[in-house]
Design a protein around this motif. Structure first.
Motif, PDB file in Angstrom:
ATOM      1  N   THR A   4      -1.268  37.239  18.769  1.00  0.00           N
ATOM      2  CA  THR A   4      -0.577  36.276  18.330  1.00  0.00           C
ATOM      3  C   THR A   4       1.009  36.026  18.787  1.00  0.00           C
ATOM      4  O   THR A   4       1.521  37.120  18.502  1.00  0.00           O
ATOM      5  CB  THR A   4      -0.957  36.122  16.842  1.00  0.00           C
ATOM      6  N   PRO A   5       1.400  35.203  19.417  1.00  0.00           N
ATOM      7  CA  PRO A   5       2.619  35.156  19.843  1.00  0.00           C
ATOM      8  C   PRO A   5       3.634  35.385  18.749  1.00  0.00           C
ATOM      9  O   PRO A   5       3.308  34.739  17.544  1.00  0.00           O
ATOM     10  CB  PRO A   5       2.871  33.771  20.553  1.00  0.00           C
ATOM     11  N   VAL A   6       4.683  35.955  18.670  1.00  0.00           N
ATOM     12  CA  VAL A   6       5.377  36.195  17.644  1.00  0.00           C
ATOM     13  C   VAL A   6       6.625  35.308  17.631  1.00  0.00           C
ATOM     14  O   VAL A   6       6.880  34.386  18.808  1.00  0.00           O
ATOM     15  CB  VAL A   6       6.520  37.660  17.924  1.00  0.00           C
ATOM     16  N   ARG A   7       7.105  34.721  16.468  1.00  0.00           N
ATOM     17  CA  ARG A   7       8.114  33.784  16.154  1.00  0.00           C
ATOM     18  C   ARG A   7       9.365  34.221  16.872  1.00  0.00           C
ATOM     19  O   ARG A   7       9.784  35.429  17.203  1.00  0.00           O
ATOM     20  CB  ARG A   7       8.426  33.408  14.699  1.00  0.00           C
ATOM     21  N   GLY A  70       1.608  33.447  29.237  1.00  0.00           N
ATOM     22  CA  GLY A  70       2.148  33.865  30.414  1.00  0.00           C
ATOM     23  C   GLY A  70       3.926  33.640  30.226  1.00  0.00           C
ATOM     24  O   GLY A  70       4.200  33.507  29.144  1.00  0.00           O
ATOM     25  N   TYR A  71       4.404  33.927  31.252  1.00  0.00           N
ATOM     26  CA  TYR A  71       6.116  33.980  31.222  1.00  0.00           C
ATOM     27  C   TYR A  71       6.456  32.544  30.725  1.00  0.00           C
ATOM     28  O   TYR A  71       7.385  32.480  29.898  1.00  0.00           O
ATOM     29  CB  TYR A  71       6.406  33.958  32.774  1.00  0.00           C
ATOM     30  N   PRO A  72       6.151  31.094  31.099  1.00  0.00           N
ATOM     31  CA  PRO A  72       6.733  30.015  30.399  1.00  0.00           C
ATOM     32  C   PRO A  72       6.884  29.900  28.792  1.00  0.00           C
ATOM     33  O   PRO A  72       7.826  29.661  28.439  1.00  0.00           O
ATOM     34  CB  PRO A  72       5.738  28.896  31.084  1.00  0.00           C
ATOM     35  N   PRO A  73       5.661  30.205  28.319  1.00  0.00           N
ATOM     36  CA  PRO A  73       5.831  30.351  26.827  1.00  0.00           C
ATOM     37  C   PRO A  73       6.856  31.277  26.106  1.00  0.00           C
ATOM     38  O   PRO A  73       7.583  31.135  25.209  1.00  0.00           O
ATOM     39  CB  PRO A  73       4.593  30.258  26.257  1.00  0.00           C
ATOM     40  N   LEU A  74       6.899  32.426  26.911  1.00  0.00           N
ATOM     41  CA  LEU A  74       7.704  33.356  26.624  1.00  0.00           C
ATOM     42  C   LEU A  74       9.168  32.988  26.787  1.00  0.00           C
ATOM     43  O   LEU A  74       9.976  33.323  26.055  1.00  0.00           O
ATOM     44  CB  LEU A  74       7.670  34.788  27.504  1.00  0.00           C
TER      45      LEU A  74
END
Length: 298
Positions: A4-7, A70-74
């Motif tokens: 789950t991506p972190v905030r 991937g990299y774009p959301p990061l």
């Protein structure tokens, strides 16, 4: 691996947490994020690859290790983190130098510890905490394992639980820890405290406790560590290592925050017994102190 991506506000803390488990090339990207999140956010993956000397595939893998597709959301999360920062360098507190005046020491240490507490609090969710609180509230016995600075945290947790009537012991000696873990059973709880999550003196007792049927909990900075994998549930602490504050020391304050949250939750859950226990233990100590003072006056 995180799924789950972190905030955005937790992102830098999450990067620090997974840093030890990354490959050398992945670590290079992570260190760039820690050094200047806004700079990384300003680069496309091709540009970041050129700047860092790391392949685009590695950048994608690093992003996925943080739970991003991937990299774009990061990159978007990094931009959001930088945009919500009041001070441009807030995400990376100033390190201490050997010639810093004590005024800077006070400011920088206070800032680092305040941010470690804030990062830990943001990562600690009710969904993570509740199962630990429930297990300890019902436990016949709670054993806590930790060495060095983490041993101090383990001792703090044990004495807090003992104060509210829960049988609890802290072990910093590996042989005694293994002895205790061998005697645990279903319904007991074993807690391992290790900043790196790779301390053998903590790992082996947790593994033995799990094999005996005890509910196991890890308190660590590294959610991808061996300890985290061995425990039934992991609570992540945060702390930034500096030249004068090795990781174990930098994380102690945030580990104590996790312990305090567990303790208060358990005290709430067992209110009918915890409150009388607190009063009884307070009375016992106060009576001892009063009698000692009276004897000295004689």
């Amino acid at each position: 691996m995180t799924t789950t991506p972190v905030r955005p506000e937790n992102l830098v803390a999450a990067v620090r947490a997974v840093l030890p488990s990354l490959t050398p090339s992945g670590r290079r990207i992570a260190e760039l994020i820690l050094h200047d999140p806004a700079m990384v956010a300003a680069h496309t993956i091709t540009e970041l690859s050129a700047v860092s000397g790391v392949s685009e595939a590695t950048i994608v893998r690093t992003a996925r290790s943080l739970g991003f597709a991937g990299y774009p959301p990061l990159r978007l999360a990094l931009a959001a983190a930088a945009a919500t920062t009041e001070d441009g360098d807030r995400l990376v507190p100033g390190d201490l130098g050997p010639d810093d005046p004590l005024s800077d020491v006070i400011t920088k240490v206070t800032r680092a510890e305040t941010e470690a507490l804030a990062d830990t609090g943001r990562q600690l969710t009710p969904e993570q905490l509740a199962p630990v609180v429930d297990a300890i509230a019902r436990a016949r016995r709670v054993d806590v394992y930790g060495v060095a600075a983490s041993g101090l945290v383990a001792a703090d947790m044990a004495q807090k639980l003992l104060r509210i009537g829960i049988l609890s012991h802290a072990f910093s000696d590996a042989h005694l820890a293994l002895t205790s873990s061998a005697l645990l059973r279903t319904g007991d709880v074993a807690v391992g405290v290790s900043t790196s999550g790779e301390t053998p003196d903590v790992l082996e007792p947790i593994r033995r406790a799990a094999a005996a049927g005890a509910y196991t909990v890890a308190i660590t900075n590294n959610p991808r560590s061996t300890l985290a994998a061995a425990a039934a549930l992991t609570l992540v602490s945060a702390g930034r290592e500096t030249a004068f504050r090795p990781a174990a020391l930098a994380s102690r304050i945030s580990q104590l925050l996790v312990v305090d949250c567990i303790f208060v939750g358990v005290a709430q859950r067992t209110f009918e017994t915890s409150q009388p226990a607190i009063q009884d233990t307070r009375d016992a100590v106060n009576r001892f102190v009063a009698e000692s003072r009276a004897r000295r006056r004689r």
